[in-house]
Design a protein around this motif. Structure first.
Motif, PDB file in Angstrom:
ATOM      1  N   HIS A 145       0.817  -1.221   0.000  1.00 34.90           N
ATOM      2  CA  HIS A 145       0.000   0.000   0.000  1.00 34.90           C
ATOM      3  C   HIS A 145       0.850   1.272   0.000  1.00 34.90           C
ATOM      4  O   HIS A 145       0.290   2.374  -0.039  1.00 34.90           O
ATOM      5  CB  HIS A 145      -0.925   0.015   1.227  1.00 34.90           C
ATOM      6  CG  HIS A 145      -2.139  -0.836   1.070  1.00 34.90           C
ATOM      7  ND1 HIS A 145      -3.304  -0.393   0.485  1.00 34.90           N
ATOM      8  CD2 HIS A 145      -2.362  -2.132   1.409  1.00 34.90           C
ATOM      9  CE1 HIS A 145      -4.202  -1.368   0.477  1.00 34.90           C
ATOM     10  NE2 HIS A 145      -3.661  -2.435   1.037  1.00 34.90           N
ATOM     11  N   PHE A 146       2.161   1.149   0.035  1.00 30.84           N
ATOM     12  CA  PHE A 146       3.017   2.334   0.121  1.00 30.84           C
ATOM     13  C   PHE A 146       3.171   2.951  -1.273  1.00 30.84           C
ATOM     14  O   PHE A 146       3.860   2.413  -2.135  1.00 30.84           O
ATOM     15  CB  PHE A 146       4.397   1.960   0.684  1.00 30.84           C
ATOM     16  CG  PHE A 146       5.112   3.125   1.331  1.00 30.84           C
ATOM     17  CD1 PHE A 146       5.701   4.114   0.562  1.00 30.84           C
ATOM     18  CD2 PHE A 146       5.179   3.235   2.699  1.00 30.84           C
ATOM     19  CE1 PHE A 146       6.347   5.180   1.141  1.00 30.84           C
ATOM     20  CE2 PHE A 146       5.827   4.306   3.304  1.00 30.84           C
ATOM     21  CZ  PHE A 146       6.413   5.284   2.522  1.00 30.84           C
ATOM     22  N   ARG A 147       2.532   4.105  -1.458  1.00 30.00           N
ATOM     23  CA  ARG A 147       2.578   4.799  -2.754  1.00 30.00           C
ATOM     24  C   ARG A 147       3.203   6.188  -2.651  1.00 30.00           C
ATOM     25  O   ARG A 147       3.706   6.718  -3.632  1.00 30.00           O
ATOM     26  CB  ARG A 147       1.160   4.944  -3.325  1.00 30.00           C
ATOM     27  CG  ARG A 147       0.455   3.639  -3.609  1.00 30.00           C
ATOM     28  CD  ARG A 147       1.076   2.900  -4.794  1.00 30.00           C
ATOM     29  NE  ARG A 147       0.318   1.704  -5.129  1.00 30.00           N
ATOM     30  CZ  ARG A 147       0.511   0.510  -4.575  1.00 30.00           C
ATOM     31  NH1 ARG A 147       1.455   0.364  -3.645  1.00 30.00           N
ATOM     32  NH2 ARG A 147      -0.208  -0.525  -4.945  1.00 30.00           N
ATOM     33  N   ASP A 149       3.700   7.978   1.116  1.00 28.32           N
ATOM     34  CA  ASP A 149       4.294   8.196   2.431  1.00 28.32           C
ATOM     35  C   ASP A 149       3.676   7.240   3.448  1.00 28.32           C
ATOM     36  O   ASP A 149       2.737   6.489   3.139  1.00 28.32           O
ATOM     37  CB  ASP A 149       4.146   9.655   2.882  1.00 28.32           C
ATOM     38  CG  ASP A 149       2.702  10.131   2.894  1.00 28.32           C
ATOM     39  OD1 ASP A 149       1.782   9.307   3.127  1.00 28.32           O
ATOM     40  OD2 ASP A 149       2.473  11.343   2.684  1.00 28.32           O
ATOM     41  N   HIS A 150       4.211   7.279   4.644  1.00 21.01           N
ATOM     42  CA  HIS A 150       3.784   6.351   5.696  1.00 21.01           C
ATOM     43  C   HIS A 150       2.318   6.540   6.100  1.00 21.01           C
ATOM     44  O   HIS A 150       1.558   5.559   6.153  1.00 21.01           O
ATOM     45  CB  HIS A 150       4.714   6.520   6.908  1.00 21.01           C
ATOM     46  CG  HIS A 150       4.620   5.453   7.941  1.00 21.01           C
ATOM     47  ND1 HIS A 150       3.648   5.449   8.929  1.00 21.01           N
ATOM     48  CD2 HIS A 150       5.379   4.355   8.160  1.00 21.01           C
ATOM     49  CE1 HIS A 150       3.816   4.394   9.702  1.00 21.01           C
ATOM     50  NE2 HIS A 150       4.857   3.706   9.267  1.00 21.01           N
ATOM     51  N   PRO A 151       1.854   7.775   6.373  1.00 23.20           N
ATOM     52  CA  PRO A 151       0.456   7.933   6.792  1.00 23.20           C
ATOM     53  C   PRO A 151      -0.542   7.458   5.734  1.00 23.20           C
ATOM     54  O   PRO A 151      -1.531   6.787   6.070  1.00 23.20           O
ATOM     55  CB  PRO A 151       0.328   9.443   7.032  1.00 23.20           C
ATOM     56  CG  PRO A 151       1.722   9.900   7.322  1.00 23.20           C
ATOM     57  CD  PRO A 151       2.595   9.047   6.458  1.00 23.20           C
ATOM     58  N   SER A 152      -0.298   7.782   4.469  1.00 22.57           N
ATOM     59  CA  SER A 152      -1.257   7.376   3.437  1.00 22.57           C
ATOM     60  C   SER A 152      -1.239   5.867   3.228  1.00 22.57           C
ATOM     61  O   SER A 152      -2.279   5.258   2.924  1.00 22.57           O
ATOM     62  CB  SER A 152      -0.981   8.106   2.121  1.00 22.57           C
ATOM     63  OG  SER A 152       0.306   7.783   1.614  1.00 22.57           O
ATOM     64  N   ILE A 217      15.708  10.250   9.834  1.00 22.35           N
ATOM     65  CA  ILE A 217      14.811   9.182   9.394  1.00 22.35           C
ATOM     66  C   ILE A 217      14.704   9.270   7.881  1.00 22.35           C
ATOM     67  O   ILE A 217      14.464  10.345   7.325  1.00 22.35           O
ATOM     68  CB  ILE A 217      13.430   9.301  10.051  1.00 22.35           C
ATOM     69  CG1 ILE A 217      13.534   8.905  11.531  1.00 22.35           C
ATOM     70  CG2 ILE A 217      12.404   8.432   9.347  1.00 22.35           C
ATOM     71  CD1 ILE A 217      12.231   8.819  12.260  1.00 22.35           C
ATOM     72  N   GLU A 218      14.915   8.159   7.236  1.00 21.85           N
ATOM     73  CA  GLU A 218      14.946   8.123   5.776  1.00 21.85           C
ATOM     74  C   GLU A 218      13.629   8.631   5.192  1.00 21.85           C
ATOM     75  O   GLU A 218      12.545   8.166   5.570  1.00 21.85           O
ATOM     76  CB  GLU A 218      15.201   6.687   5.324  1.00 21.85           C
ATOM     77  CG  GLU A 218      15.420   6.534   3.837  1.00 21.85           C
ATOM     78  CD  GLU A 218      15.898   5.135   3.487  1.00 21.85           C
ATOM     79  OE1 GLU A 218      17.089   4.826   3.757  1.00 21.85           O
ATOM     80  OE2 GLU A 218      15.096   4.338   2.976  1.00 21.85           O
ATOM     81  N   ALA A 219      13.730   9.587   4.287  1.00 21.62           N
ATOM     82  CA  ALA A 219      12.545  10.143   3.633  1.00 21.62           C
ATOM     83  C   ALA A 219      12.177   9.300   2.419  1.00 21.62           C
ATOM     84  O   ALA A 219      13.049   8.747   1.747  1.00 21.62           O
ATOM     85  CB  ALA A 219      12.810  11.578   3.201  1.00 21.62           C
ATOM     86  N   PRO A 220      10.874   9.187   2.109  1.00 21.09           N
ATOM     87  CA  PRO A 220      10.449   8.373   0.964  1.00 21.09           C
ATOM     88  C   PRO A 220      11.030   8.867  -0.351  1.00 21.09           C
ATOM     89  O   PRO A 220      11.154  10.077  -0.578  1.00 21.09           O
ATOM     90  CB  PRO A 220       8.925   8.532   0.971  1.00 21.09           C
ATOM     91  CG  PRO A 220       8.581   8.909   2.367  1.00 21.09           C
ATOM     92  CD  PRO A 220       9.735   9.734   2.852  1.00 21.09           C
ATOM     93  N   LEU A 227       9.055   2.448  -5.660  1.00 19.73           N
ATOM     94  CA  LEU A 227       9.924   2.709  -4.524  1.00 19.73           C
ATOM     95  C   LEU A 227      11.366   2.594  -4.979  1.00 19.73           C
ATOM     96  O   LEU A 227      11.742   1.641  -5.665  1.00 19.73           O
ATOM     97  CB  LEU A 227       9.658   1.708  -3.404  1.00 19.73           C
ATOM     98  CG  LEU A 227       8.210   1.524  -2.939  1.00 19.73           C
ATOM     99  CD1 LEU A 227       8.166   0.572  -1.751  1.00 19.73           C
ATOM    100  CD2 LEU A 227       7.584   2.847  -2.586  1.00 19.73           C
ATOM    101  N   VAL A 228      12.206   3.563  -4.583  1.00 19.48           N
ATOM    102  CA  VAL A 228      13.592   3.622  -5.031  1.00 19.48           C
ATOM    103  C   VAL A 228      14.512   3.639  -3.813  1.00 19.48           C
ATOM    104  O   VAL A 228      14.253   4.372  -2.847  1.00 19.48           O
ATOM    105  CB  VAL A 228      13.837   4.884  -5.892  1.00 19.48           C
ATOM    106  CG1 VAL A 228      15.297   4.948  -6.351  1.00 19.48           C
ATOM    107  CG2 VAL A 228      12.898   4.891  -7.091  1.00 19.48           C
TER     108      VAL A 228
END
Length: 370
Positions: A145-147, A149-152, A217-220, A227-228
Motif C-alpha cells: 500500500h506504500f505509494r 508516504d507512511h500515513p497514506s 529518518i529516511e525520507a520516501p 519505490l527507489v
C-alpha cells in the motif's frame, strides 16, 4: 507464559539509570581486536566498532569500504542504515510522549488510531512496544500500500484488511511474537498523539535533545510510482554476499518509519548514550520502565527478553540492553552495560555479519576488569 518477574529480579540494576559500579578502565579487548583484524583482512567485516566507558573511548576498530565502487573508506563520521535498532529510537519517542502526558502506555492503540480494526481494541501501546500485541505482522501488505508516504499507506491498508488479517494471533498481552508492523502502528499513533509527522517528532524529542547531529529518518523516494533505494552523501552503501561476490543491497528503509528507517553514525550513538545518562530524553522513572518487566521470549530468540522497545541480555552475569538491526545490506547493534557505565555500538554495511560475539566479548572484557 510471560516471565517478566523472573527477568525483573535479574535486571534490578539494569532498570535503574544510576551507575552501580565504577567505570571500567582496564578492560582487555585483545581477543576482539584480533578477530576483527582477521575478519577485516579477509573482507568479511566492514564497518565500525566502538566501546566507551566512563565517558571515554576504550576500543575502536574501523575498516572496509563505505562505497566499494568509488573506493570510499568507512570512517567514524560515516552514517549507516540501522534497521531494527531504530525500534529503540521509536520507543524513546513514544515514551517521551507518555512522560509528557500525550499518550498512555496502557491505553488501547485504537484510542490513537481511529481507523484501526475493532478486533484490536484490547491491544495497548505497551503491548506493541514489547511484542505481545497478538496482531499479525502485516509488513508485506503495508509495503504493497506504500505509494507516497507512511500515513497514506496506513490509511490505505487498515480499511482493506481481510477478516483473517484483522484477527489476533493470540490474546493481547499473553504471548511474545516479534512484530515489525507493531512499530509502524506505534509511529502512526505517536504522530496522531503528538500532532506532527513521526519524523518531526523523533527529531524534536530524541535527535535534538540528544545532540544526534547526523541522525535522520529516511525520507520516501518514489519515482514514477516505484519505490527507489535511498542514497545520500556520507551514507555507507550496503552489500550482501560473500567477499569477491558482493551485491549492492536494494532496500526501502523509509517504508518502516517506526521499525527501521534511521540513519546514524557512531557519534550519534555516543551522544544518545550520554543524553540518556543525563536525563535529557527521559526522566529516571520512564527510562527504568523500559527494562522493568521484560517479556521472556520462551527460547525463541536465544534467551533474550524484550522490554519496551529494548532487548535485554544477560551474558555470564553481565547485563546489557539495547537493540540489534539489519540483514539487508547493513547490521547494527547498540548495547548499554549499566553496571559498568559502558556502551557498545556496531555499525556495518554488510548484511551477513553477526554481532552476538561482539556484545558478549565486550561483556566478558568488562567483567574481567571489575
Amino acid at each position: 507464559m510471560l516471565k517478566g518477574m523472573v527477568w525483573a529480579a535479574l535486571l534490578a540494576a539494569a532498570a535503574v539509570p544510576a551507575i552501580a559500579a565504577a567505570p571500567v578502565r582496564g578492560a582487555d579487548f585483545g581477543a576482539i581486536k584480533a578477530r576483527l583484524t582477521a575478519e577485516c583482512a579477509a573482507d568479511t567485516f566492514s564497518g565500525i566498532v566502538l566501546v566507551r566507558a566512563g565517558g571515554r573511548d576504550l576500543f575502536e576498530h574501523v575498516c572496509g569500504k563505505a562505497d566499494i565502487i568509488n573506493g570510499i573508506a568507512n570512517a567514524r563520521e560515516t552514517r549507516f542504515k540501522i534497521y531494527s535498532t531504530s525500534k529503540f529510537i521509536t520507543a524513546l519517542t513514544v515514551l517521551k510522549l507518555v512522560e509528557d502526558g500525550r499518550m498512555r502506555l496502557d491505553a488501547p492503540v485504537t484510542d490513537y488510531i481511529a481507523d484501526a480494526p475493532g478486533e484490536w481494541r484490547g491491544v495497548t501501546i505497551r503491548m506493541l512496544l514489547n511484542h505481545t500485541s497478538g496482531i499479525d505482522d502485516l509488513t508485506l501488505p503495508f509495503i504493497w500500500h506504500f505509494r507516497a508516504d507512511h500515513p497514506s499507506a496506513m490509511r490505505g491498508l487498515l480499511p482493506a484488511l481481510t477478516a483473517e488479517q484483522r484477527a489476533l494471533k493470540s490474546a493481547p498481552g499473553t504471548a511474545f511474537r516479534y512484530n515489525n508492523f507493531g512499530f509502524e502502528l506505534l509511529a502512526d499513533a505517536a504522530a496522531k498523539a503528538g500532532g506532527q509527522p513521526f519524523p518531526a517528532l523523533v527529531e524534536a524529542l530524541v535527535f535534538q535533545p540528544a545532540g544526534m547531529k547526523s541522525a535522520s529518518i529516511e525520507a520516501p523516494l518514489i519515482e514514477a510510482g516505484h519505490l527507489v533505494p535511498v542514497s545520500a552523501e556520507g551514507l555507507a552503501k550496503g552489500y550482501n554476499g560473500d567477499p569477491g561476490k558482493l551485491d549492492q543491497a536494494i532496500n526501502w528503509g523509509f517504508v518502516q518509519q517506526g521499525a527501521g528507517a534511521v540513519h546514524a553514525s557512531v557519534d550519534d550513538f555516543v551522544a544518545l548514550d550520554a543524553a540518556l545518562k543525563a536525563g535529557r530524553i527521559l526522566g529516571p522513572a520512564m527510562l527504568a520502565e523500559m527494562t522493568r518487566a521484560p517479556v521472556d521470549a520462551d527460547g525463541k530468540t536465544g534467551g533474550q527478553a524484550f522490554g519496551l522497545g529494548v532487548v535485554v541480555n544477560v551474558a555470564d552475569g553481565v547485563t546489557m540492553y539495547g537493540h540489534t538491526g539489519g540483514t539487508n545490506g547493513y547490521i547494527s547493534d547498540f548495547e548499554r552495560y549499566p553496571d559498568d557505565d559502558a556502551m557498545l555500538i556496531v555499525l556495518t554495511n554488510r548484511g551477513n555479519i553477526r554481532t552476538a560475539w561482539l556484545r558478549e566479548g565486550v561483556a566478558a572484557a568488562l567483567k574481567g576488569a571489575r
